[in-house]
Design an enzyme around this catalytic site. Sequence first.
Site, PDB file in Angstrom:
ATOM      1  N   THR A   1      43.960  53.434  62.587  1.00  0.00           N
ATOM      2  CA  THR A   1      44.960  52.384  62.804  1.00  0.00           C
ATOM      3  C   THR A   1      44.610  51.139  61.995  1.00  0.00           C
ATOM      4  O   THR A   1      45.480  50.459  61.460  1.00  0.00           O
ATOM      5  CB  THR A   1      44.989  51.991  64.303  1.00  0.00           C
TER       6      THR A   1
ATOM      7  N   GLY B   1      42.339  49.194  67.272  1.00  0.00           N
ATOM      8  CA  GLY B   1      43.763  49.223  66.972  1.00  0.00           C
ATOM      9  C   GLY B   1      44.425  50.083  68.026  1.00  0.00           C
ATOM     10  O   GLY B   1      44.387  51.304  67.948  1.00  0.00           O
ATOM     11  N   HIS B   2      44.949  49.451  69.058  1.00  0.00           N
ATOM     12  CA  HIS B   2      45.537  50.213  70.163  1.00  0.00           C
ATOM     13  C   HIS B   2      47.041  50.340  69.936  1.00  0.00           C
ATOM     14  O   HIS B   2      47.765  49.354  69.943  1.00  0.00           O
ATOM     15  CB  HIS B   2      45.245  49.515  71.500  1.00  0.00           C
ATOM     16  N   THR B   3      47.474  51.573  69.741  1.00  0.00           N
ATOM     17  CA  THR B   3      48.890  51.796  69.477  1.00  0.00           C
ATOM     18  C   THR B   3      49.652  51.852  70.791  1.00  0.00           C
ATOM     19  O   THR B   3      49.290  52.598  71.697  1.00  0.00           O
ATOM     20  CB  THR B   3      49.078  53.118  68.698  1.00  0.00           C
TER      21      THR B   3
ATOM     22  N   ASP C   1      39.902  56.071  69.425  1.00  0.00           N
ATOM     23  CA  ASP C   1      41.213  56.621  69.071  1.00  0.00           C
ATOM     24  C   ASP C   1      41.648  57.739  70.014  1.00  0.00           C
ATOM     25  O   ASP C   1      42.286  58.699  69.597  1.00  0.00           O
ATOM     26  CB  ASP C   1      41.219  57.115  67.616  1.00  0.00           C
ATOM     27  N   GLU C   2      41.317  57.598  71.298  1.00  0.00           N
ATOM     28  CA  GLU C   2      41.739  58.621  72.272  1.00  0.00           C
ATOM     29  C   GLU C   2      43.123  58.316  72.830  1.00  0.00           C
ATOM     30  O   GLU C   2      43.562  58.976  73.769  1.00  0.00           O
ATOM     31  CB  GLU C   2      40.757  58.678  73.451  1.00  0.00           C
TER      32      GLU C   2
ATOM     33  N   LYS D   1      43.837  55.239  74.119  1.00  0.00           N
ATOM     34  CA  LYS D   1      43.596  54.353  75.262  1.00  0.00           C
ATOM     35  C   LYS D   1      44.735  53.355  75.415  1.00  0.00           C
ATOM     36  O   LYS D   1      45.100  52.974  76.511  1.00  0.00           O
ATOM     37  CB  LYS D   1      42.297  53.559  75.061  1.00  0.00           C
TER      38      LYS D   1
ATOM     39  N   ARG E   1      42.010  55.274  57.172  1.00  0.00           N
ATOM     40  CA  ARG E   1      41.167  56.383  56.704  1.00  0.00           C
ATOM     41  C   ARG E   1      41.539  57.654  57.461  1.00  0.00           C
ATOM     42  O   ARG E   1      41.817  57.601  58.661  1.00  0.00           O
ATOM     43  CB  ARG E   1      39.681  56.104  57.026  1.00  0.00           C
TER      44      ARG E   1
ATOM     45  N   ASN F   1      38.409  45.391  65.041  1.00  0.00           N
ATOM     46  CA  ASN F   1      38.108  46.763  64.601  1.00  0.00           C
ATOM     47  C   ASN F   1      38.898  47.750  65.459  1.00  0.00           C
ATOM     48  O   ASN F   1      39.076  48.908  65.086  1.00  0.00           O
ATOM     49  CB  ASN F   1      36.596  47.065  64.663  1.00  0.00           C
TER      50      ASN F   1
ATOM     51  N   GLY G   1      52.646  62.956  74.276  1.00  0.00           N
ATOM     52  CA  GLY G   1      53.363  62.237  73.221  1.00  0.00           C
ATOM     53  C   GLY G   1      53.029  60.771  73.313  1.00  0.00           C
ATOM     54  O   GLY G   1      52.443  60.316  74.310  1.00  0.00           O
TER      55      GLY G   1
ATOM     56  N   GLN H   1      36.910  50.548  71.301  1.00  0.00           N
ATOM     57  CA  GLN H   1      35.996  51.558  70.785  1.00  0.00           C
ATOM     58  C   GLN H   1      35.717  52.532  71.943  1.00  0.00           C
ATOM     59  O   GLN H   1      36.534  52.638  72.825  1.00  0.00           O
ATOM     60  CB  GLN H   1      34.694  50.968  70.202  1.00  0.00           C
TER      61      GLN H   1
ATOM     62  N   LYS I   1      47.879  53.702  74.868  1.00  0.00           N
ATOM     63  CA  LYS I   1      49.019  54.279  75.574  1.00  0.00           C
ATOM     64  C   LYS I   1      48.730  54.354  77.084  1.00  0.00           C
ATOM     65  O   LYS I   1      49.572  53.991  77.903  1.00  0.00           O
ATOM     66  CB  LYS I   1      49.330  55.674  75.035  1.00  0.00           C
TER      67      LYS I   1
ATOM     68  N   THR J   1      34.560  49.566  59.905  1.00  0.00           N
ATOM     69  CA  THR J   1      35.962  49.218  59.651  1.00  0.00           C
ATOM     70  C   THR J   1      36.083  47.993  58.737  1.00  0.00           C
ATOM     71  O   THR J   1      37.188  47.523  58.482  1.00  0.00           O
ATOM     72  CB  THR J   1      36.688  48.908  60.975  1.00  0.00           C
TER      73      THR J   1
HETATM   74  P1  IMP Z   1      32.552  48.645  63.150  1.00  0.00           P
HETATM   75  O1  IMP Z   1      32.893  48.554  64.585  1.00  0.00           O
HETATM   76  O2  IMP Z   1      33.641  48.188  62.236  1.00  0.00           O
HETATM   77  O3  IMP Z   1      31.231  48.009  62.836  1.00  0.00           O
HETATM   78  O4  IMP Z   1      32.359  50.200  62.781  1.00  0.00           O
HETATM   79  C1  IMP Z   1      31.289  50.970  63.307  1.00  0.00           C
HETATM   80  C2  IMP Z   1      31.728  52.411  63.574  1.00  0.00           C
HETATM   81  O5  IMP Z   1      32.645  52.426  64.657  1.00  0.00           O
HETATM   82  C3  IMP Z   1      32.452  53.068  62.410  1.00  0.00           C
HETATM   83  O6  IMP Z   1      32.165  54.458  62.423  1.00  0.00           O
HETATM   84  C4  IMP Z   1      33.923  52.856  62.740  1.00  0.00           C
HETATM   85  O7  IMP Z   1      34.736  53.812  62.130  1.00  0.00           O
HETATM   86  C5  IMP Z   1      33.873  53.005  64.250  1.00  0.00           C
HETATM   87  N1  IMP Z   1      34.946  52.276  64.937  1.00  0.00           N
HETATM   88  C6  IMP Z   1      35.018  50.951  65.173  1.00  0.00           C
HETATM   89  N2  IMP Z   1      36.130  50.641  65.854  1.00  0.00           N
HETATM   90  C7  IMP Z   1      36.764  51.791  66.057  1.00  0.00           C
HETATM   91  C8  IMP Z   1      37.982  52.122  66.741  1.00  0.00           C
HETATM   92  O8  IMP Z   1      38.680  51.278  67.323  1.00  0.00           O
HETATM   93  N3  IMP Z   1      38.316  53.444  66.743  1.00  0.00           N
HETATM   94  C9  IMP Z   1      37.537  54.383  66.153  1.00  0.00           C
HETATM   95  N4  IMP Z   1      36.408  54.130  65.526  1.00  0.00           N
HETATM   96  C10 IMP Z   1      36.020  52.838  65.474  1.00  0.00           C
END
Ligand code: IMP
Length: 425
Positions: A298, A40-42, A13-14, A16, A302, A38, A416, A223, A18, A129
């Site tokens: 995203t 979610g690139h905004t 969630d840095e 990336k 949470r 898992n 932004g 990730q 954008k 996720t």
């Molecule tokens: P999983 O990838 O759903 O198995 O989750 C494993 C860990 O990676 C958990 O702490 C998730 O919150 C985190 N995680 C997985 N995908 C992302 C992402 O795209 N952004 C931030 N955290 C992520």
Amino acid sequence: MPVTVVIGTQWGDEAKGKISDVLAEDADIVARFNGGDNAGHTVVNQFGTFKQRLIPSGIFNDKTISVVGPGVVLNLNTITTEIADLNSRGIDINDRLWVSPRCQIVMPYHKLIEELTEKAKGDLKTGTTKRGMSPVYADKVSYNGIRLFDLMDKEKAYKKIKTQLAIKNPTLEAFGFEPLRAEDFVEEALEKFELIRHVVREAFELMHNALIDQSNVLVEGAQSTLLDNTWGTYPYCTSSTTVVGGITAGLGIAPKWVNRVIGVAKAYMGRVGNGPFPTELLDETGDHIREEGQEYGTVTRRPRRCGWFDAELVRFSSMLNGVSEIALTKLDVLDKLPEIKYSTHYEIGEDNQTLRYWEGDADKLFECDPVYETSEGWLEATSEIREFENLPENAKEYIEKLEMLMGCPISMVSVGPSREETIII
Ligand code: IMP
């Protein structure tokens, strides 16, 4: 040499998405090599706001090819929904999307197995996720996976999936779940597959020809480094290889082609899910950063955990990935803080020994004490600023301090979410 890789240096969630979207304007190919929905690139651009879960951001440029590499795991519902959304907003993907037939597919039993595993682990759960990621990758490495290749032939698909159910159902039943029947979900998977069959094609040759022609290839990491399955804060991590080296296995590009690695780092830290977070702020400042930065997952919505910038971690990520430059994002989130702290390194034990990230495991990170320095805040809005020189003095000092601590030049500052809100240094 033509490959630029965008890699997260924190826990995801840095922003990336954008940074990739800004760079995708000049790319001939944009590709993904790891993870699944898992991510979610905004992306905020002239077409609107998009939450890309599987399809790379190059899809917004009509001359760019988007590649989903074999290291990505696919949820068929997600990819077909994402394609339908893009189509409905006037973006045609047909000639420009290539999805590797080697991609593993997330099956309904993967989500159930993840659910029961997380429940059984209690306090020690990862806080995933809930997209079935770890079971699908576990099936891949234990030769139990179902790939897009397998869905090309109905008979083969049924045979392989029924075999998997014979293995998985006893575990599901032991944990109180109803056993699954292939008839209940295989037809739907096959129907979804038919919707994407025309874009399921291996891009290996296409990419290699592009590399030889010196075309511009952009690779988007999903990730981030500290969630890497080997180098991250295991077992509070994800199941794929998230670091730059993952592109050879996950995409089919040899290391020699990579000439630019952009590490993306937020101006503070954030994490969603469980695991150590030495600079976490469990106070009003943490709440302020969460609200200003809209730090909510995203994928899962949470609330994300927030904290001060951690130079030990980002320095490690830069070393591991051979980061050539940093894109510092969400600087504007700190605009209203009178004082900003950042951690320079860690100390541990009664004699305050220095702890380097790579010396310990996740448990050590729970125990260590970050050592902080403090910067004066700038208390001015930065979102409209487009030149580094025009940033407030204290903001420039903060950026220069982080640059020194990371040992890596900052080449971009994002103030932004939209493409325009970017300062190129
Ligand atoms: P999983 O990838 O759903 O198995 O989750 C494993 C860990 O990676 C958990 O702490 C998730 O919150 C985190 N995680 C997985 N995908 C992302 C992402 O795209 N952004 C931030 N955290 C992520």
